[in-house]
Motif scaffolding. Sequence first.
Motif, PDB file in Angstrom:
ATOM      1  N   PHE B  63       0.408  -1.160   4.687  1.00 46.24           N
ATOM      2  CA  PHE B  63       2.145  -0.413   4.851  1.00 46.24           C
ATOM      3  C   PHE B  63       2.071   0.136   3.225  1.00 46.24           C
ATOM      4  O   PHE B  63       2.812   0.821   2.362  1.00 46.24           O
ATOM      5  CB  PHE B  63       3.113  -1.382   5.677  1.00 46.24           C
ATOM      6  N   ILE B  64       1.853  -1.320   2.365  1.00 46.09           N
ATOM      7  CA  ILE B  64       1.624  -1.760   0.676  1.00 46.09           C
ATOM      8  C   ILE B  64       0.937  -0.399   0.412  1.00 46.09           C
ATOM      9  O   ILE B  64       1.571   0.665  -0.417  1.00 46.09           O
ATOM     10  CB  ILE B  64       1.955  -2.679   0.483  1.00 46.09           C
ATOM     11  N   SER B  65      -0.338  -0.381   0.757  1.00 45.42           N
ATOM     12  CA  SER B  65      -1.197   0.346   0.036  1.00 45.42           C
ATOM     13  C   SER B  65      -0.958   1.852   0.391  1.00 45.42           C
ATOM     14  O   SER B  65      -1.040   2.548  -0.388  1.00 45.42           O
ATOM     15  CB  SER B  65      -2.800  -0.033   1.015  1.00 45.42           C
ATOM     16  N   ALA B  66      -0.380   2.214   1.092  1.00 46.42           N
ATOM     17  CA  ALA B  66       0.263   3.643   1.640  1.00 46.42           C
ATOM     18  C   ALA B  66       0.839   4.029   1.008  1.00 46.42           C
ATOM     19  O   ALA B  66       1.066   5.053   0.155  1.00 46.42           O
ATOM     20  CB  ALA B  66       0.212   4.132   2.939  1.00 46.42           C
ATOM     21  N   SER B  67       1.914   3.017   0.807  1.00 49.84           N
ATOM     22  CA  SER B  67       3.136   3.523  -0.468  1.00 49.84           C
ATOM     23  C   SER B  67       2.384   3.134  -1.840  1.00 49.84           C
ATOM     24  O   SER B  67       3.237   3.849  -2.278  1.00 49.84           O
ATOM     25  CB  SER B  67       4.423   1.820   0.325  1.00 49.84           C
ATOM     26  N   SER B  68       2.310   2.551  -2.227  1.00 54.46           N
ATOM     27  CA  SER B  68       1.569   2.513  -3.386  1.00 54.46           C
ATOM     28  C   SER B  68       0.706   3.930  -3.432  1.00 54.46           C
ATOM     29  O   SER B  68       0.936   4.056  -5.511  1.00 54.46           O
ATOM     30  CB  SER B  68       1.162   1.088  -4.461  1.00 54.46           C
ATOM     31  N   ILE B  70       1.403   6.629  -2.718  1.00 57.79           N
ATOM     32  CA  ILE B  70       2.708   7.600  -3.622  1.00 57.79           C
ATOM     33  C   ILE B  70       3.071   7.045  -4.572  1.00 57.79           C
ATOM     34  O   ILE B  70       3.145   7.925  -5.887  1.00 57.79           O
ATOM     35  CB  ILE B  70       3.436   7.701  -2.326  1.00 57.79           C
ATOM     36  N   SER B  71       4.057   5.617  -4.495  1.00 59.21           N
ATOM     37  CA  SER B  71       4.672   5.675  -5.795  1.00 59.21           C
ATOM     38  C   SER B  71       4.418   5.834  -7.093  1.00 59.21           C
ATOM     39  O   SER B  71       4.407   6.188  -8.279  1.00 59.21           O
ATOM     40  CB  SER B  71       5.135   4.335  -5.732  1.00 59.21           C
ATOM     41  N   ARG B  72       2.411   5.488  -6.981  1.00 57.15           N
ATOM     42  CA  ARG B  72       2.288   5.225  -8.394  1.00 57.15           C
ATOM     43  C   ARG B  72       2.114   6.308  -9.788  1.00 57.15           C
ATOM     44  O   ARG B  72       1.792   6.584 -10.174  1.00 57.15           O
ATOM     45  CB  ARG B  72       0.233   4.635  -8.216  1.00 57.15           C
ATOM     46  N   GLU B  73       2.124   7.451  -8.307  1.00 52.51           N
ATOM     47  CA  GLU B  73       2.160   9.302  -9.121  1.00 52.51           C
ATOM     48  C   GLU B  73       3.065   9.190  -9.997  1.00 52.51           C
ATOM     49  O   GLU B  73       2.643   9.718 -11.269  1.00 52.51           O
ATOM     50  CB  GLU B  73       1.886  10.270  -7.840  1.00 52.51           C
ATOM     51  N   TRP B  74       4.086   8.538  -9.475  1.00 52.46           N
ATOM     52  CA  TRP B  74       5.442   8.415 -10.332  1.00 52.46           C
ATOM     53  C   TRP B  74       5.071   8.046 -11.578  1.00 52.46           C
ATOM     54  O   TRP B  74       5.067   8.113 -12.740  1.00 52.46           O
ATOM     55  CB  TRP B  74       7.147   8.064  -9.227  1.00 52.46           C
ATOM     56  N   GLU B  76       2.890   6.032 -12.703  1.00 53.36           N
ATOM     57  CA  GLU B  76       1.622   6.896 -14.217  1.00 53.36           C
ATOM     58  C   GLU B  76       1.902   8.026 -14.737  1.00 53.36           C
ATOM     59  O   GLU B  76       1.153   8.306 -15.654  1.00 53.36           O
ATOM     60  CB  GLU B  76      -0.066   7.160 -13.198  1.00 53.36           C
ATOM     61  N   GLN B  77       2.943   8.621 -14.324  1.00 51.91           N
ATOM     62  CA  GLN B  77       3.574  10.016 -14.775  1.00 51.91           C
ATOM     63  C   GLN B  77       2.438  11.080 -14.488  1.00 51.91           C
ATOM     64  O   GLN B  77       2.021  11.728 -15.558  1.00 51.91           O
ATOM     65  CB  GLN B  77       3.893   9.605 -16.735  1.00 51.91           C
ATOM     66  N   THR B  78       1.515  10.864 -13.435  1.00 55.82           N
ATOM     67  CA  THR B  78       0.833  12.247 -12.543  1.00 55.82           C
ATOM     68  C   THR B  78       1.119  12.731 -11.518  1.00 55.82           C
ATOM     69  O   THR B  78       0.205  13.480 -11.162  1.00 55.82           O
ATOM     70  CB  THR B  78      -0.817  11.195 -12.162  1.00 55.82           C
ATOM     71  N   ILE B  79       2.811  12.669 -11.325  1.00 60.21           N
ATOM     72  CA  ILE B  79       3.426  13.447 -10.437  1.00 60.21           C
ATOM     73  C   ILE B  79       2.938  15.130 -10.434  1.00 60.21           C
ATOM     74  O   ILE B  79       2.987  15.571  -9.832  1.00 60.21           O
ATOM     75  CB  ILE B  79       4.711  12.485 -10.078  1.00 60.21           C
ATOM     76  N   SER B  80       3.326  15.338 -11.793  1.00 61.26           N
ATOM     77  CA  SER B  80       4.081  16.997 -11.986  1.00 61.26           C
ATOM     78  C   SER B  80       1.741  17.393 -11.489  1.00 61.26           C
ATOM     79  O   SER B  80       2.530  18.407 -11.492  1.00 61.26           O
ATOM     80  CB  SER B  80       4.386  17.588 -13.012  1.00 61.26           C
ATOM     81  N   TRP B  81       0.709  16.986 -11.963  1.00 59.99           N
ATOM     82  CA  TRP B  81       0.072  17.568 -11.349  1.00 59.99           C
ATOM     83  C   TRP B  81      -0.555  16.992  -9.688  1.00 59.99           C
ATOM     84  O   TRP B  81      -0.929  18.615  -9.115  1.00 59.99           O
ATOM     85  CB  TRP B  81      -1.090  16.442 -12.266  1.00 59.99           C
ATOM     86  N   PHE B 162       6.254   6.630   4.119  1.00 57.82           N
ATOM     87  CA  PHE B 162       6.982   7.213   4.177  1.00 57.82           C
ATOM     88  C   PHE B 162       7.900   6.791   3.614  1.00 57.82           C
ATOM     89  O   PHE B 162       9.185   7.860   2.479  1.00 57.82           O
ATOM     90  CB  PHE B 162       8.008   7.303   5.922  1.00 57.82           C
ATOM     91  N   PHE B 163       8.693   5.248   3.533  1.00 60.79           N
ATOM     92  CA  PHE B 163       9.034   4.674   3.003  1.00 60.79           C
ATOM     93  C   PHE B 163       9.416   4.819   0.970  1.00 60.79           C
ATOM     94  O   PHE B 163      10.193   5.243   0.273  1.00 60.79           O
ATOM     95  CB  PHE B 163       8.781   3.244   2.971  1.00 60.79           C
ATOM     96  N   ALA B 164       8.014   5.207   0.743  1.00 60.36           N
ATOM     97  CA  ALA B 164       7.541   5.448  -0.946  1.00 60.36           C
ATOM     98  C   ALA B 164       8.503   7.111  -1.030  1.00 60.36           C
ATOM     99  O   ALA B 164       9.265   6.691  -2.478  1.00 60.36           O
ATOM    100  CB  ALA B 164       6.166   5.790  -0.990  1.00 60.36           C
ATOM    101  N   VAL B 165       8.030   7.602  -0.046  1.00 55.53           N
ATOM    102  CA  VAL B 165       8.868   8.860  -0.259  1.00 55.53           C
ATOM    103  C   VAL B 165      10.412   8.882  -0.242  1.00 55.53           C
ATOM    104  O   VAL B 165      10.911   9.841  -0.968  1.00 55.53           O
ATOM    105  CB  VAL B 165       7.789   9.988   0.526  1.00 55.53           C
ATOM    106  N   LEU B 166      10.560   8.892   0.874  1.00 49.75           N
ATOM    107  CA  LEU B 166      12.237   8.276   1.069  1.00 49.75           C
ATOM    108  C   LEU B 166      12.503   7.550  -0.328  1.00 49.75           C
ATOM    109  O   LEU B 166      13.610   8.326  -0.839  1.00 49.75           O
ATOM    110  CB  LEU B 166      12.602   7.158   2.067  1.00 49.75           C
ATOM    111  N   MET B 167      11.813   6.545  -0.602  1.00 48.48           N
ATOM    112  CA  MET B 167      12.399   6.188  -2.205  1.00 48.48           C
ATOM    113  C   MET B 167      12.565   6.896  -3.136  1.00 48.48           C
ATOM    114  O   MET B 167      13.032   6.497  -4.699  1.00 48.48           O
ATOM    115  CB  MET B 167      12.231   4.338  -2.692  1.00 48.48           C
ATOM    116  N   ARG B 168      11.872   7.865  -3.203  1.00 51.20           N
ATOM    117  CA  ARG B 168      12.078   9.208  -4.919  1.00 51.20           C
ATOM    118  C   ARG B 168      13.236  10.416  -4.438  1.00 51.20           C
ATOM    119  O   ARG B 168      13.224  11.430  -4.703  1.00 51.20           O
ATOM    120  CB  ARG B 168      10.441   9.669  -5.060  1.00 51.20           C
ATOM    121  N   SER B 169      13.347   9.846  -2.676  1.00 56.87           N
ATOM    122  CA  SER B 169      14.556  11.159  -2.740  1.00 56.87           C
ATOM    123  C   SER B 169      15.568  11.020  -2.674  1.00 56.87           C
ATOM    124  O   SER B 169      15.826  10.118  -3.271  1.00 56.87           O
ATOM    125  CB  SER B 169      13.985  11.321  -0.640  1.00 56.87           C
ATOM    126  N   ARG B 170      16.703  12.347  -2.371  1.00 55.61           N
ATOM    127  CA  ARG B 170      17.483  11.430  -2.657  1.00 55.61           C
ATOM    128  C   ARG B 170      18.550  10.937  -1.893  1.00 55.61           C
ATOM    129  O   ARG B 170      19.736  10.325  -1.792  1.00 55.61           O
ATOM    130  CB  ARG B 170      18.690  13.554  -2.607  1.00 55.61           C
TER     131      ARG B 170
END
Lengths: 230, 250
Positions: B63-68, B70-74, B76-81, B162-170
């Motif tokens: 759970f944590i591995s899959a979640s991290s 995604i969340s690390r892209e945000w 570490e500011q690599t998300i737009s790439w 899903f949790f990681a994406v949800l936490m960045r969604s509206r």
Amino acid sequence: MTAVDMQNVIKKYGSTVALDSLTLSIPEGQITGVLGPNGAGKSTFFKTLVGLTRPNQGDITVLGQKPSWKVNRQVAYLADQCRWYEYHTVREAVEYGHAVFPDFNMDKAQELVLSLGLANDASVGSLSKGQKARLQLILCLARDVQLLLLDEPFSGIDMVSREKIIEGIIQTFSNNKQTIIISTHEIHQAESLFDQVIFMDQGRVIMAGEVETLRQERGSIENIYRGLFQ
Amino acid sequence: MTRFWALIDNSGKFNKDHNYTANLRWQLFNTLLVLLTSVGFSYSLGPFSLLAFVPVFLLFAAFISASSQISREWREQTISWWLTVPCSRSELLASKLLGALIRLTKIAGISIVATALIALGWILVKPDIWTMPAISVAALMASKLYILTIIVLPLAMALGMFFAVLMRSRFKFFAPFIIAFVGAAFGAGANYLLPILGKTEVDTQLTLISQIPVFNLSLTAIVLRVGLMLVIAAVILALSSYLLAEQTEV
């Protein structure tokens, strides 16, 4: 032909209006400067073009299509305050770019790495801020795309790096005849690049036109900027 | 190297980030925590209870591995790439899942070897209690748990993503309720569907014949269960892709 067309685009973040009925058209094959103070809506404008943010209202067309990941095959985007993966070396970053971007020109990338003074074996984590910015610019410029979007490519970068980046942009543009849209606060240094400029404030276009015409009518772009925002 | 493999490879390398490896004290603390818990478990419940501890640990790690990833892209500011790589959101998320799986396989391997070594230590210390039949029974019970873990693993990873994406969604403010609902719905669905695929007790019966472990497992039943979980994980992946494409902003 227009590369980017926006009609009455509104984008709000909560109660803050980032783009306020923004309407503009950017022609193909030119370098356009997007100028304005902080909070003018420049970064939001760029993000809407690559689909990183969606407008609340209005129509956007990029290269004749609505923004999506499919259009991004033909769009290279350098975001404001973005970072590259620190565990890569310069060579790995270029190889990664070559693998994930379908139009990535490996020879051009290597040429730019040399001309912008980066070492292939250097780790991204060990590079200076200016060198990191140069690397990210290389990863954009090495793509043979129709549209190049550069959001604040000179931000926080020393003069030498800025000159090298401008050199890289000129080199790429003269070879490819792409459409390039650049936002910057370094007007004095970047002015010579622009074919046309758009001045933005509070999410709206307050002035736009061809650089030569504006210069003849109102003086240098830097002076026009001062006149508009001081 | 194909684009998809390059994305997977890059996700797998995310751990090499010096910002994280620099945090050695935190990693040592975690390792110590796992070791002490393991020793505590084995002291109170016997060495092979560790084998039950590891699958639970693996599910959390999945759970944590899959979640991290995604969340690390945000962070570490690599998300737009990452988000402007010209491929679909499903492809991007699937590459993250596979990257997490590579990481998890390494964690699982290390955990199993470490657990086996600790259990072996107890056998050497108390050979009178841990006789061959006792060891075999415990090993068989543990094997059953591992099989169950492998079946549930894709679901845990998909939920983490899903949790990681949800936490960045509206919808992030509703995250606890959504996670509880999705977890309960899929849990209930899986609980309802699993018995249809085979009678658990019969299909996965583990017995001892002349003190030798015999796995009376139906391969079809395992494949069907893994398949079912993969289908559920794919549904969650599709849901996450929708959230990332339509309800998330950078």
